[in-house]
Design a protein around this motif. Structure first.
Motif, mmCIF file in Angstrom:
data_model
loop_
_atom_site.group_PDB
_atom_site.id
_atom_site.type_symbol
_atom_site.label_atom_id
_atom_site.label_comp_id
_atom_site.label_asym_id
_atom_site.label_seq_id
_atom_site.Cartn_x
_atom_site.Cartn_y
_atom_site.Cartn_z
ATOM 1 N N GLN A 143 16.038 36.765 49.655
ATOM 2 C CA GLN A 143 16.794 37.521 50.647
ATOM 3 C C GLN A 143 17.171 38.894 50.078
ATOM 4 O O GLN A 143 17.079 39.907 50.768
ATOM 5 C CB GLN A 143 18.052 36.760 51.056
ATOM 6 C CG GLN A 143 18.853 37.459 52.139
ATOM 7 C CD GLN A 143 20.082 36.643 52.549
ATOM 8 O OE1 GLN A 143 20.410 35.617 51.963
ATOM 9 N NE2 GLN A 143 20.771 37.119 53.568
ATOM 10 N N PHE A 144 17.575 38.931 48.815
ATOM 11 C CA PHE A 144 17.904 40.191 48.152
ATOM 12 C C PHE A 144 16.685 41.110 48.120
ATOM 13 O O PHE A 144 16.784 42.305 48.448
ATOM 14 C CB PHE A 144 18.404 39.908 46.730
ATOM 15 C CG PHE A 144 18.660 41.137 45.920
ATOM 16 C CD1 PHE A 144 19.810 41.888 46.124
ATOM 17 C CD2 PHE A 144 17.764 41.541 44.949
ATOM 18 C CE1 PHE A 144 20.052 43.021 45.375
ATOM 19 C CE2 PHE A 144 17.992 42.675 44.199
ATOM 20 C CZ PHE A 144 19.143 43.416 44.407
ATOM 21 N N GLU A 145 15.529 40.579 47.737
ATOM 22 C CA GLU A 145 14.300 41.374 47.697
ATOM 23 C C GLU A 145 13.967 41.938 49.078
ATOM 24 O O GLU A 145 13.602 43.104 49.211
ATOM 25 C CB GLU A 145 13.139 40.533 47.175
ATOM 26 C CG GLU A 145 13.264 40.182 45.716
ATOM 27 C CD GLU A 145 12.210 39.201 45.248
ATOM 28 O OE1 GLU A 145 11.304 38.838 46.037
ATOM 29 O OE2 GLU A 145 12.282 38.785 44.070
ATOM 30 N N LYS A 146 14.093 41.105 50.098
ATOM 31 C CA LYS A 146 13.787 41.541 51.465
ATOM 32 C C LYS A 146 14.725 42.674 51.894
ATOM 33 O O LYS A 146 14.279 43.692 52.446
ATOM 34 C CB LYS A 146 13.910 40.351 52.425
ATOM 35 C CG LYS A 146 13.529 40.671 53.854
ATOM 36 C CD LYS A 146 13.610 39.420 54.721
ATOM 37 C CE LYS A 146 13.299 39.759 56.165
ATOM 38 N NZ LYS A 146 13.392 38.586 57.034
ATOM 39 N N LEU A 147 16.017 42.525 51.623
ATOM 40 C CA LEU A 147 16.977 43.568 51.988
ATOM 41 C C LEU A 147 16.716 44.865 51.234
ATOM 42 O O LEU A 147 16.815 45.961 51.798
ATOM 43 C CB LEU A 147 18.411 43.092 51.729
ATOM 44 C CG LEU A 147 18.936 42.026 52.681
ATOM 45 C CD1 LEU A 147 20.256 41.450 52.172
ATOM 46 C CD2 LEU A 147 19.104 42.595 54.083
ATOM 47 N N MET A 148 16.368 44.748 49.957
ATOM 48 C CA MET A 148 16.066 45.946 49.166
ATOM 49 C C MET A 148 14.832 46.655 49.719
ATOM 50 O O MET A 148 14.829 47.876 49.876
ATOM 51 C CB MET A 148 15.850 45.571 47.697
ATOM 52 C CG MET A 148 17.100 45.079 46.990
ATOM 53 S SD MET A 148 18.387 46.328 46.833
ATOM 54 C CE MET A 148 17.665 47.356 45.580
ATOM 55 N N GLU A 149 13.780 45.897 50.036
ATOM 56 C CA GLU A 149 12.549 46.484 50.560
ATOM 57 C C GLU A 149 12.763 47.158 51.915
ATOM 58 O O GLU A 149 12.086 48.129 52.239
ATOM 59 C CB GLU A 149 11.457 45.425 50.672
ATOM 60 C CG GLU A 149 10.899 45.002 49.331
ATOM 61 C CD GLU A 149 9.887 43.874 49.430
ATOM 62 O OE1 GLU A 149 10.032 43.008 50.333
ATOM 63 O OE2 GLU A 149 8.961 43.848 48.597
ATOM 64 N N ILE A 203 15.041 50.629 50.694
ATOM 65 C CA ILE A 203 14.583 51.616 49.716
ATOM 66 C C ILE A 203 13.141 51.303 49.323
ATOM 67 O O ILE A 203 12.641 50.212 49.550
ATOM 68 C CB ILE A 203 15.463 51.643 48.448
ATOM 69 C CG1 ILE A 203 15.419 50.290 47.716
ATOM 70 C CG2 ILE A 203 16.892 52.026 48.764
ATOM 71 C CD1 ILE A 203 16.121 50.292 46.372
ATOM 72 N N THR A 204 12.490 52.293 48.706
ATOM 73 C CA THR A 204 11.159 52.071 48.151
ATOM 74 C C THR A 204 11.344 51.420 46.795
ATOM 75 O O THR A 204 12.009 51.974 45.922
ATOM 76 C CB THR A 204 10.405 53.407 47.999
ATOM 77 O OG1 THR A 204 10.328 54.031 49.277
ATOM 78 C CG2 THR A 204 9.018 53.185 47.442
ATOM 79 N N ILE A 205 10.788 50.231 46.632
ATOM 80 C CA ILE A 205 11.012 49.466 45.407
ATOM 81 C C ILE A 205 9.790 48.628 45.098
ATOM 82 O O ILE A 205 9.073 48.194 45.998
ATOM 83 C CB ILE A 205 12.275 48.575 45.543
ATOM 84 C CG1 ILE A 205 12.668 47.968 44.204
ATOM 85 C CG2 ILE A 205 12.092 47.526 46.611
ATOM 86 C CD1 ILE A 205 14.055 47.351 44.205
ATOM 87 N N ASP A 206 9.524 48.449 43.806
ATOM 88 C CA ASP A 206 8.451 47.581 43.348
ATOM 89 C C ASP A 206 9.075 46.436 42.563
ATOM 90 O O ASP A 206 9.925 46.658 41.695
ATOM 91 C CB ASP A 206 7.484 48.333 42.417
ATOM 92 C CG ASP A 206 6.682 49.385 43.158
ATOM 93 O OD1 ASP A 206 6.275 49.121 44.300
ATOM 94 O OD2 ASP A 206 6.461 50.473 42.582
#
Length: 103
Positions: free
Chosen positions: A27-33, A36-39
Motif C-alpha cells: 500500500q505504501f509503494e502504491k501511494l508513493m508511485e 512521486i516518481t520513484i523506483d
C-alpha cells in the motif's frame, strides 16, 4: 486496511521502509508511485553506507541487522588494528537474544 504499522526512514532522496504486514508495504509503494516518481529496488541491502539485513521469522516478526564492515575495515587499518597479533574479544551479546522490541 493494514493491521501492522509501517516504519519509514528517509534521508534526502534515500528511503527505507518495512512492516510486519506485506500489505502495508504494498500500500505504501502504491501511494508513493501515485504521488512521486520513484523506483523500488527490492529488499534493501545498503542504506546510507550501512549494510542492512532484514529477515522475517515464521511469526512474521522482523529482525534488522545493521553493520558497517567497510568503515570498520578502514578504521582498523588506519589504527593498525588489523595485524596477526591483534585479537578480537567476543561480545557479551548472545545471538538470538532480543535487545529491544518495538511495540
Amino acid at each position: 486496511n493494514c493491521e501492522k504499522p509501517i516504519y519509514v526512514g528517509l534521508y534526502v532522496d534515500d528511503i527505507i521502509y518495512f512492516s510486519q504486514d506485506i500489505r502495508a508495504e504494498k500500500q505504501f509503494e502504491k501511494l508513493m508511485e501515485q504521488n512521486i516518481t520513484i523506483d523500488f529496488h527490492g529488499q534493501t541491502q545498503h542504506f546510507l553506507g550501512l549494510n542492512v539485513e532484514c529477515t522475517k521469522n515464521k511469526h512474521k516478526q522482523v529482525t534488522i541487522h545493521v553493520s558497517q564492515p567497510s568503515f570498520i575495515d578502514n578504521l582498523t587499518k588506519e589504527l593498525s588494528l588489523n595485524g596477526p597479533a591483534v585479537t578480537i574479544p567476543t561480545t557479551p551479546y548472545r545471538s538470538g537474544d532480543v535487545i529491544d522490541q518495538i511495540k
